[in-house]
Design an enzyme around this catalytic site. Structure first.
Site, PDB file in Angstrom:
ATOM      1  N   HIS A   1       7.556  39.159   8.012  1.00 40.42           N
ATOM      2  CA  HIS A   1       8.514  38.739   5.868  1.00 40.42           C
ATOM      3  C   HIS A   1      10.126  39.849   6.261  1.00 40.42           C
ATOM      4  O   HIS A   1      10.204  40.580   7.237  1.00 40.42           O
ATOM      5  CB  HIS A   1       7.847  40.182   5.802  1.00 40.42           C
ATOM      6  CG  HIS A   1       6.222  40.014   5.326  1.00 40.42           C
ATOM      7  ND1 HIS A   1       5.806  38.935   3.912  1.00 40.42           N
ATOM      8  CD2 HIS A   1       4.901  40.120   5.776  1.00 40.42           C
ATOM      9  CE1 HIS A   1       5.131  39.312   4.359  1.00 40.42           C
ATOM     10  NE2 HIS A   1       3.862  39.460   5.015  1.00 40.42           N
TER      11      HIS A   1
ATOM     12  N   VAL B   1      -1.858  36.088   4.320  1.00 37.29           N
ATOM     13  CA  VAL B   1      -3.004  34.174   4.738  1.00 37.29           C
ATOM     14  C   VAL B   1      -2.709  33.903   5.869  1.00 37.29           C
ATOM     15  O   VAL B   1      -2.367  34.958   6.709  1.00 37.29           O
ATOM     16  CB  VAL B   1      -1.187  33.349   4.038  1.00 37.29           C
ATOM     17  CG1 VAL B   1      -1.264  32.410   4.351  1.00 37.29           C
ATOM     18  CG2 VAL B   1      -1.124  33.849   2.307  1.00 37.29           C
TER      19      VAL B   1
ATOM     20  N   HIS C   1       3.153  34.752   9.992  1.00 34.25           N
ATOM     21  CA  HIS C   1       4.321  34.971   9.455  1.00 34.25           C
ATOM     22  C   HIS C   1       5.921  36.123   9.040  1.00 34.25           C
ATOM     23  O   HIS C   1       4.547  37.062  10.248  1.00 34.25           O
ATOM     24  CB  HIS C   1       3.965  34.291   8.172  1.00 34.25           C
ATOM     25  CG  HIS C   1       3.526  35.304   7.216  1.00 34.25           C
ATOM     26  ND1 HIS C   1       2.101  35.666   7.314  1.00 34.25           N
ATOM     27  CD2 HIS C   1       3.375  36.851   6.162  1.00 34.25           C
ATOM     28  CE1 HIS C   1       1.225  36.412   6.475  1.00 34.25           C
ATOM     29  NE2 HIS C   1       2.699  36.850   5.526  1.00 34.25           N
TER      30      HIS C   1
END
Length: 138
Positions: free
Chosen positions: A99, A93, A97
């Site tokens: 994880h 994506v 971000h």
């Protein structure tokens, strides 16, 4: 710019199992988890790459990762936890971000370490070049 699924989740235009949010970040369960309880920690501001994230958002991403990982480990009685992020062509994506992946013995998730040889000269050259750049930017 293409529509960003994470921005859509943050704006509540897309459904997600949001477990925590504050002024800087939004944490939700990954729709395609590696293991049950796989969480994504996403800055609310849109950044594509790790190197672009502002200091406050980056700080809050790691602090929120710790905040949600600790109870997650207890709730799922994990054998461990993996915290990681990908950049460039390795991310799925286009919104930075982190994880948080609950880990269990024999869960099938692995980190493959290729056999690579680095010479003493290569170690020396790389460390000297990095040191020079880092000391220049301090």
């Amino acid at each position: 710019m293409e529509t960003c699924i994470f921005c859509e989740i943050i704006c509540k235009n897309e459904d997600a199992y949001i477990i925590y949010k504050d002024a800087y970040i939004c944490c939700f369960l990954d729709k395609y988890p590696i293991n049950k309880g796989h969480i994504l920690v996403v800055p609310k501001k849109h950044y594509q790459e790790f190197s672009e994230v502002d200091k406050d958002s980056l700080t809050q991403v790691i602090l929120a990762s710790q905040k949600v990982a600790t109870p997650l480990e207890k709730i799922l009685n994990t054998d461990g936890i993996t915290i990681m992020q990908n950049n460039g062509i390795f991310k799925d994506v286009e919104h930075y971000h982190m994880h948080i992946i609950p880990r269990f013995v024999n869960d099938g998730f692995s980190w493959v370490e290729p056999e690579i040889e680095v010479t003493k000269d290569e170690f020396f050259s790389l460390s000297a070049n990095l040191e020079k750049v880092l000391n220049r930017s301090s």
